[in-house]
Write a protein that holds these residues in place. Structure first.
Motif, PDB file in Angstrom:
ATOM      1  N   ASP A 292      -7.174  -0.961  -3.371  1.00 20.76           N
ATOM      2  CA  ASP A 292      -5.762  -0.822  -3.654  1.00 20.76           C
ATOM      3  C   ASP A 292      -5.276  -1.834  -4.685  1.00 20.76           C
ATOM      4  O   ASP A 292      -4.627  -1.489  -5.659  1.00 20.76           O
TER       5      ASP A 292
ATOM      6  N   THR B 296      -4.104  -0.293  -8.526  1.00 20.07           N
ATOM      7  CA  THR B 296      -2.670  -0.315  -8.842  1.00 20.07           C
ATOM      8  C   THR B 296      -2.413  -1.135 -10.101  1.00 20.07           C
ATOM      9  O   THR B 296      -1.540  -0.815 -10.897  1.00 20.07           O
TER      10      THR B 296
ATOM     11  N   ASN C 123      -4.457  -0.019   3.812  1.00 23.65           N
ATOM     12  CA  ASN C 123      -4.141  -1.325   3.263  1.00 23.65           C
ATOM     13  C   ASN C 123      -5.185  -1.886   2.301  1.00 23.65           C
ATOM     14  O   ASN C 123      -4.868  -2.793   1.526  1.00 23.65           O
TER      15      ASN C 123
ATOM     16  N   TRP D 275      -8.527   0.151   0.924  1.00 24.61           N
ATOM     17  CA  TRP D 275      -9.111   1.135   0.022  1.00 24.61           C
ATOM     18  C   TRP D 275      -8.082   2.174  -0.378  1.00 24.61           C
ATOM     19  O   TRP D 275      -7.070   2.344   0.296  1.00 24.61           O
ATOM     20  N   ASN D 276      -8.369   2.899  -1.447  1.00 25.09           N
ATOM     21  CA  ASN D 276      -7.458   3.936  -1.890  1.00 25.09           C
ATOM     22  C   ASN D 276      -8.218   5.137  -2.432  1.00 25.09           C
ATOM     23  O   ASN D 276      -9.245   4.973  -3.104  1.00 25.09           O
TER      24      ASN D 276
END
Length: 371
Positions: free
Chosen positions: A361, A365, A345, A347-348
Motif C-alpha cells: 500500500d 500509493t 492495511n 498489501w493492495n
C-alpha cells in the motif's frame, strides 16, 4: 553538516558537549537521544564518503564507534555516495551510515525517511546501500537505488547486517547487489530477535553462498510481508527470497512472502523461495512463480512453498485467494489462518503495479501520486 557528523565520530570527537558520547568498554556511542533532520536533497558526488559510524579506521585499526542518534531524512535523498575500495579486500562497515547501534536504555537509534540514489557503495563486509551494520536500532521508510557490492560477507541493498533487536521496515531496493556470502537484495544477514517487514527488491542479486532475493541468511529472526522480482544467482544455498534460514535458540519465522524472479545456482540447495532451512524454522504463506521456473520451492529442509501456476492476473485479483478458507485443488489451505495476509492495511490489489502481483500500500500509493 552531514560530513561533519561523520567526521566527529570517525575522529572520536563530539560537538554539543561531552554528554553526547557514551563509552562502555571499548565501544563508543555517539549522540544517543539526539535528533537530526535533513532539510534538503544532498549530492556527495564530488567526494569520497566516510560512513557515519565505523568499525575500523582507514589504516585498519579497530575502532568501535557507533552512531546512536536519531536521523530523519525528511523524505529527502542523498545522491552520489561513493565509498572507495581501499586496500586488499576493501573497507568494512560501508554505506551512508557505517555502524548504527543504540547507546541508550530509553531510545533506540534510528534511521528513517531517506533515499540513497545514484550511488556506488563498495567494500569488504557489512556493506549496505543505506546502513552497513544496524543492531538494537530501527531503520524504516528508506530505500536504495544505487549499486552495492562487497568482496566478503553481509552485503545488502539497504542494510548489510541487521543485528540483535533491530527493527527493519518499509524499505525497498532497486540497485544491483553482489557479494560473496550472506548477500540479499534488501538485507544481507539478519540476527537474533531482529524483525524485518514490508519490503521488496526488484533487481539482480548475486553471490556465492547464502544468497537471497530479499535476505541472504537469517538466524532466529522474523521476516514477513516481503517479495522479490529480481534475478538471484549463486552457488549453494540460493533462494528467491532467502538463501539460508537457521535458528539458534529463538525460532526463525518467514511468512507472507513471494518470489517471481529467476533463481539459479551451480551447487546444492536452490529453491524458488528458500535455498536451505534447518529445524525451528516456521515457514508459512510462501509462494513462487513468474520467471522462477524451478519445481522446488524449498531447496532443502523443513517448510513448504507453493508454486503459482495460474495466470498472474487471476492470482492477484481473485479474492478467493485471500480467504483463510481458500484451498487448492488437492484440498490444502492456500493461506494459513494463523498468519493471514493483510489486504486492508499492508498489501493492495486495487491497482495493478508490479506485473499484476500484490504490492505494498505505502509504495503503490506513492507511485500513483507521482503518475
Amino acid at each position: 553538516d552531514l560530513a561533519f557528523l561523520s567526521w566527529t565520530i570517525y575522529n572520536d570527537q563530539v560537538y554539543g558537549g561531552s554528554d553526547n558520547k557514551y563509552t562502555s568498554g571499548s565501544n563508543n556511542y555517539f549522540y544517543s537521544d539526539i535528533y537530526f533532520k535533513q532539510t534538503t536533497n544532498l549530492n556527495l558526488s564530488a567526494y569520497y564518503w566516510q560512513p557515519i559510524g565505523i568499525g575500523y579506521t582507514r589504516d585498519g585499526t579497530s575502532a568501535s564507534r557507533y552512531f546512536s542518534g536519531n536521523y530523519d531524512g525528511g523524505g529527502h535523498t542523498v545522491s552520489g555516495v561513493f565509498t572507495p575500495a581501499g586496500s586488499s579486500n576493501g573497507y568494512s562497515y560501508q554505506g551512508l551510515f557505517g555502524r548504527v547501534y543504540s547507546g541508550s536504555s530509553t531510545q533506540q537509534a534510528s534511521i528513517a525517511n531517506l533515499g540513497v540514489i545514484d550511488s556506488f557503495i563498495r567494500g569488504y563486509q557489512y556493506v549496505g546501500g543505506v546502513v552497513g551494520y544496524a543492531s538494537s536500532s530501527t531503520v524504516s521508510n528508506v530505500y536504495n537505488t544505487g549499486s552495492v557490492s562487497g568482496t566478503g560477507n553481509y552485503v545488502g541493498g539497504v542494510v548489510g547486517y541487521a543485528g540483535s533487536y533491530a527493527t527493519i521496515s518499509n524499505e525497498y531496493n532497486t540497485g544491483s547487489v553482489s557479494g560473496s556470502s550472506d548477500v540479499g537484495g534488501v538485507v544481507g544477514y539478519a540476527y537474533s530477535y531482529s524483525t524485518i517487514s514490508n519490503e521488496y527488491n526488484t533487481v539482480s542479486v548475486s553471490g556465492s553462498y547464502f544468497v537471497g532475493g530479499f535476505v541472504g541468511c537469517f538466524n532466529a529472526a522474523t521476516v514477513r510481508n516481503v517479495y522479490n522480482t529480481g534475478s538471484v544467482s549463486g552457488d549453494s544455498r540460493v533462494g528467491g527470497v532467502v538463501g539460508y534460514v537457521t535458528s539458534t535458540g529463538n525460532n526463525s519465522t518467514l511468512t507472507n512472502v513471494y518470489n517471481i524472479g529467476l533463481v539459479s545456482g551451480t551447487g546444492n540447495y536452490v529453491g524458488g523461495v528458500v535455498g536451505y532451512t534447518t529445524n525451528r524454522s516456521d515457514i508459512t504463506n510462501t509462494y513462487y512463480g513468474g520467471d522462477c521456473t524451478l519445481d522446488v520451492g524449498i531447496g532443502s529442509g523443513s517448510g513448504s512453498a507453493k508454486k503459482i501456476d495460474s495466470l498472474v492476473e487471476e492470482w492477484a485479483k481473485n479474492e478467493e485467494w485471500y480467504s483463510a478458507e481458500a484451498t487448492l485443488e488437492d484440498g490444502t489451505l492456500i493461506w494459513d489462518s494463523a498468519y493471514p495476509w493483510d489486504f486492508e492495511n499492508v498489501w493492495n490489489i486495487s491497482v495493478v503495479f508490479n506485473g499484476g502481483y500484490p504490492c505494498f500500500d505505502a509504495f503503490w500509493t506513492d507511485k500513483l501520486a507521482q503518475n
